[in-house]
Write a protein that holds these residues in place. Structure first.
Motif, PDB file in Angstrom:
ATOM      1  N   ALA A  87       0.813  -1.213   0.000  1.00  0.00           N
ATOM      2  CA  ALA A  87       0.000   0.000   0.000  1.00  0.00           C
ATOM      3  C   ALA A  87       0.848   1.266   0.000  1.00  0.00           C
ATOM      4  CB  ALA A  87      -0.932  -0.002   1.206  1.00  0.00           C
ATOM      5  N   LEU A  92      -4.598   2.549  -5.399  1.00  0.00           N
ATOM      6  CA  LEU A  92      -5.685   2.196  -6.305  1.00  0.00           C
ATOM      7  C   LEU A  92      -6.839   3.187  -6.159  1.00  0.00           C
ATOM      8  CD1 LEU A  92      -7.112   0.098  -8.216  1.00  0.00           C
ATOM      9  CD2 LEU A  92      -7.976  -0.976  -6.138  1.00  0.00           C
ATOM     10  N   LEU A 110      -7.244  11.560   4.814  1.00  0.00           N
ATOM     11  CA  LEU A 110      -6.318  11.033   5.835  1.00  0.00           C
ATOM     12  C   LEU A 110      -6.232   9.501   5.801  1.00  0.00           C
ATOM     13  CD1 LEU A 110      -6.671  12.918   9.250  1.00  0.00           C
ATOM     14  CD2 LEU A 110      -4.581  12.474   7.992  1.00  0.00           C
ATOM     15  N   LEU A 111      -7.306   8.847   5.326  1.00  0.00           N
ATOM     16  CA  LEU A 111      -7.269   7.379   5.235  1.00  0.00           C
ATOM     17  C   LEU A 111      -6.122   6.913   4.340  1.00  0.00           C
ATOM     18  CD1 LEU A 111     -11.003   6.269   4.822  1.00  0.00           C
ATOM     19  CD2 LEU A 111      -9.612   6.280   6.880  1.00  0.00           C
ATOM     20  N   GLY A 112      -5.712   7.778   3.421  1.00  0.00           N
ATOM     21  CA  GLY A 112      -4.592   7.420   2.553  1.00  0.00           C
ATOM     22  C   GLY A 112      -3.306   7.161   3.320  1.00  0.00           C
ATOM     23  N   THR A 114      -3.075   5.317   5.967  1.00  0.00           N
ATOM     24  CA  THR A 114      -3.249   4.102   6.781  1.00  0.00           C
ATOM     25  C   THR A 114      -1.994   3.241   6.843  1.00  0.00           C
ATOM     26  OG1 THR A 114      -5.592   4.057   6.227  1.00  0.00           O
ATOM     27  CG2 THR A 114      -4.646   2.024   7.052  1.00  0.00           C
ATOM     28  N   ALA A 115      -1.338   3.081   5.680  1.00  0.00           N
ATOM     29  CA  ALA A 115      -0.171   2.190   5.641  1.00  0.00           C
ATOM     30  C   ALA A 115       0.968   2.725   6.505  1.00  0.00           C
ATOM     31  CB  ALA A 115       0.299   2.012   4.208  1.00  0.00           C
ATOM     32  N   LEU A 117       0.513   4.318   9.504  1.00  0.00           N
ATOM     33  CA  LEU A 117       0.134   4.504  10.906  1.00  0.00           C
ATOM     34  C   LEU A 117       1.133   3.802  11.813  1.00  0.00           C
ATOM     35  CD1 LEU A 117      -3.731   3.943  10.879  1.00  0.00           C
ATOM     36  CD2 LEU A 117      -2.479   6.087  11.006  1.00  0.00           C
ATOM     37  N   GLU A 123      -2.060   9.192  13.213  1.00  0.00           N
ATOM     38  CA  GLU A 123      -1.310   9.836  12.150  1.00  0.00           C
ATOM     39  C   GLU A 123      -0.284  10.784  12.762  1.00  0.00           C
ATOM     40  OE1 GLU A 123      -4.577   9.722  12.138  1.00  0.00           O
ATOM     41  OE2 GLU A 123      -5.233   8.854  10.227  1.00  0.00           O
ATOM     42  N   ARG A 128      -0.355  14.360   8.564  1.00  0.00           N
ATOM     43  CA  ARG A 128      -1.347  15.432   8.456  1.00  0.00           C
ATOM     44  C   ARG A 128      -0.904  16.495   7.468  1.00  0.00           C
ATOM     45  NH1 ARG A 128      -1.804  17.192  14.297  1.00  0.00           N
ATOM     46  NH2 ARG A 128      -0.078  15.762  14.675  1.00  0.00           N
ATOM     47  N   GLU A 129       0.404  16.776   7.459  1.00  0.00           N
ATOM     48  CA  GLU A 129       0.940  17.738   6.485  1.00  0.00           C
ATOM     49  C   GLU A 129       0.662  17.247   5.061  1.00  0.00           C
ATOM     50  OE1 GLU A 129       2.671  20.539   6.976  1.00  0.00           O
ATOM     51  OE2 GLU A 129       2.994  20.486   9.146  1.00  0.00           O
ATOM     52  N   ALA A 131      -1.668  15.149   4.014  1.00  0.00           N
ATOM     53  CA  ALA A 131      -3.096  15.217   3.698  1.00  0.00           C
ATOM     54  C   ALA A 131      -3.501  16.647   3.371  1.00  0.00           C
ATOM     55  CB  ALA A 131      -3.918  14.663   4.854  1.00  0.00           C
ATOM     56  N   ARG A 163      -7.192  10.919  -1.991  1.00  0.00           N
ATOM     57  CA  ARG A 163      -6.815   9.895  -1.025  1.00  0.00           C
ATOM     58  C   ARG A 163      -5.678   9.039  -1.565  1.00  0.00           C
ATOM     59  NH1 ARG A 163     -10.849   5.039   0.410  1.00  0.00           N
ATOM     60  NH2 ARG A 163     -10.065   4.348  -1.600  1.00  0.00           N
ATOM     61  N   GLN A 167      -1.475   8.609  -0.314  1.00  0.00           N
ATOM     62  CA  GLN A 167      -0.701   7.389  -0.071  1.00  0.00           C
ATOM     63  C   GLN A 167       0.750   7.568  -0.494  1.00  0.00           C
ATOM     64  OE1 GLN A 167      -4.134   4.582  -1.708  1.00  0.00           O
ATOM     65  NE2 GLN A 167      -2.513   3.323  -0.837  1.00  0.00           N
TER      66      GLN A 167
END
Lengths: 278, 365
Positions: A87, A92, A110-112, A114-115, A117, A123, A128-129, A131, A163, A167
């Motif tokens: 990820a 994708l 922000l979910l982007g 996730t990999a 975390l 996060e 956060r920067e 995103a 998103r 990533q």
């Protein structure tokens, strides 16, 4: 230029110029006993846009899903450095993304991260920067507090792209990114991706239904039918009327308009009623 | 580029993006502060109400006096201090722990199953605990072991058996939420039937005893129950708190979650195990207290945020407050006899929930 992706592209500049960003070797995917991807080989060069075309059920989505690890496959899928993509390498943009109720655009982007975390699933400041710079870059700030479930199709697609950008992957996979959009939004989403490809050095692998858009945006195309690549190369080499008509099962014509190829269904010829013989 | 020609707007736009992300990231501090204040107020009200009315000032004094290094003259008599520390406070703290556990477990279940009807009893915890308790109480088994009394031990074991059976017939936590849910429904039905049959076989006195346990109650003998529950609250609470972010990622579905880098099966398994252990522990000391685990997360969601990073911790806080508040009624409304707290949770919770639902519908349409 606020470069969102400097961190991930720096390495590929010097080290992996020769190696492709992503390669598939003899990739096969079966559901039950039926093989839906039958030995696909492809190479995606760094900074290239490779379009995958083919009719519904040809295996385009399945191929993309196997690259992000959502389908079990045999064969090899590797990044330039030989690693299996994860990820943090491949992002994708799904065909019909789920837009959860009550989730804001900022939360969705922000979910982007996730990999990335940490152990406490928080996060970091850097996440956060990233995103917020993606929101800024895609001019989505005005939407940031809106709920994703209330966005129009075009806005939603931009948010999903945002998103994927968050990533920070060098490779972007798009699965029919414009299938639910009107013409204007189709063009603007594809142009956005094309801009990002140029400015951020992304490599793009996109399953596309709109053959004219594929001709305009992709550097190379591969045509898939029944899980097999039946043609590959520059758009003008792949978009041949006879070939397309056979694969799509309907007469198609390819017209050059202002130097771009446009694929159209052949005008329907009404069979003239047989003349009544008196 | 537009950015270059208009540096000030670009800056404010970047700042706006930044603060939007901070809002998305941040825990609702204001709501948490209000929640803590209300919890403390309810706790104080609970400690001072009851048959032996204790003065607020005296209670506060005794509490401060109890804190090391602070000496305050509490003005409470020794009897009053005994009532406060050996009867009122254990029960109050137990209510808060049970309510917080059920709220947090309910929120976690709703996230894992992506189902608004999910509650902590979904995988058969209630039916399993019930069967265990009925067998132990009704047939006079002695399962006490160390600090664990017979009924809590039997209920805890029954709850875990039911959850494990649900997960086993759904082939492990890796199964899809829908399969797990159906496994839970099947196991709950089986255990409930067994439990009903077992109750039917009991004599009236025993059956009455069993039923009063099933209703849910917060009876304490000193700090014993609190001591039994506290380790589970600490360990499972920390695990669920850490995984609250995973629940947000699961909201986009398993496939997208995996493409974003989460292992949905693993996250689901960890959360289900922690939430089930927490529920089983709460049920074993308090019986089946209905409604808290279902309604509290919804109230937080409707009033404050849909994000599990907020819902999970605030459900613990609101659940604790809610059960502590309701228990005041259970103790005092029909004094000297007592109402089952599980009945009042439903009587208070249902109308409140309806009001929140209606408010939500009116404000969105």
């Amino acid at each position: 230029m606020s470069s969102v992706l400097t961190a991930s592209t720096q390495g590929s500049e010097s080290a992996v110029r020769s190696a492709p960003a992503l390669s598939c070797r003899d990739v096969r995917v079966s559901f039950r006993d039926q093989e839906v991807v039958c030995g696909v080989n492809l190479e995606l060069d760094t900074g290239q846009w490779l379009g995958i075309i083919g009719p519904n059920g040809a295996g385009k989505s399945t191929l993309l899903r196997s690259i992000v690890g959502l389908a079990d496959y045999s064969g090899a899928i590797a990044l330039g450095d030989g690693q299996t993509p994860g990820a943090a390498d491949v992002a994708l943009v799904p065909q019909s993304p789920i837009m959860p109720k009550g989730m804001t655009v900022a939360e969705y982007v922000l979910l982007g991260r996730t990999a990335h975390l940490g152990w406490l699933a928080r996060e970091s400041r850097a996440d956060r920067e990233i995103a917020s710079s993606v929101l800024h870059r895609l001019e989505l700030t005005a939407f940031a507090d809106r709920f994703v479930s209330t966005l129009s199709g075009g806005e939603a697609q931009q948010v999903v792209v945002a998103r994927a950008l968050a990533q920070q992957c060098p490779v972007l996979l798009l699965d029919e990114p414009t299938s639910a959009l009107d013409l204007g939004h189709q063009v603007s989403v594809l142009e956005l991706v094309d801009d990002l490809r140029r400015t951020e050095g992304l490599s793009v692998l996109a399953a596309m239904h709109d053959l004219s858009a594929a001709a305009r945006f992709a550097d190379r195309l591969i045509l898939i039918d029944h899980g097999r690549i039946v043609a590959g190369g520059r758009p003008e080499a792949v978009l041949k009327p006879d070939l397309l008509s056979a694969v799509y099962g309907t007469p198609l014509t390819v017209q050059p308009i202002d130097g771009e190829l446009v694929v159209l269904p052949e005008p329907r010829r009404r069979a003239k009623p047989p003349k009544e013989t008196p | 580029m537009a950015d270059a020609s208009l540096p000030t707007t670009a800056l404010t736009d970047a700042d706006a993006a930044h603060s939007a992300v901070r809002r998305a990231f941040g825990m609702s501090i204001g709501a948490a502060v209000v929640g803590v204040v209300v919890l403390v107020a309810v706790g104080l009200f609970s400690a001072t109400s009851g048959a032996a009315g204790l003065p607020v000032k005296g209670v506060l004094g005794a509490l401060f006096d109890w804190v090391p290094l602070i000496g305050v003259d509490s003005s409470l008599s020794t009897t009053q201090e005994n009532i406060l520390f050996e009867i009122r406070l254990p029960r109050l703290v137990l209510g808060m722990l049970v309510g917080g556990s059920l709220g947090m477990a309910g929120a976690s279940y709703q996230g894992v199953f992506r189902n608004p009807l999910a509650d902590p009893y979904l995988l058969g915890v209630s039916a399993g605990a019930g069967l265990g308790a009925v067998l132990a109480l009704g047939f006079g088994l002695d399962l006490s072991w160390g600090p664990f009394d017979t009924v809590p031990a039997a209920a805890f074991a029954g709850a875990l058996v039911a959850v494990l059976a649900s997960m086993a017939i759904a082939r492990g936590g890796g199964a899809s939420p829908a399969t797990l849910l159906l496994g839970g429904v099947a196991m709950a039905a089986l255990f409930s039937a067994a439990q009903t049959y077992a109750i039917q076989q009991l004599n009236e006195t025993r059956a009455r005893e069993v039923l009063s346990w099933l209703f849910g109650q917060l009876n304490t003998t000193g700090w014993k129950q609190v001591g039994l529950l506290l380790p589970y609250v600490v360990v499972c609470g920390v695990v669920l708190f850490i995984h609250r972010r995973h629940l947000d990622v699961l909201r986009v579905g398993d496939d997208e979650a995996r493409s974003l880098g989460l292992d949905p099966a693993r996250s689901r398994l960890v959360v289900i195990v922690a939430a089930s252990l927490l529920t089983a522990a709460a049920v074993s000391v308090s019986g089946l207290i209905a409604f808290v685990g279902l309604v509290v997360p919804h109230i937080v969601r409707l009033l404050i945020s849909h994000s599990y990073r907020v819902i999970v911790p605030l459900s613990a806080l609101v659940g604790a407050t809610f059960l502590a508040f309701v228990d005041i009624g259970a103790r005092t409304l029909l004094a000297p006899s007592e109402l089952p707290v599980g009945v009042i949770t439903a009587f208070v919770g249902a109308p409140f929930f309806a009001a929140v639902l209606w408010r939500d519908r009116w404000s969105t349409t």
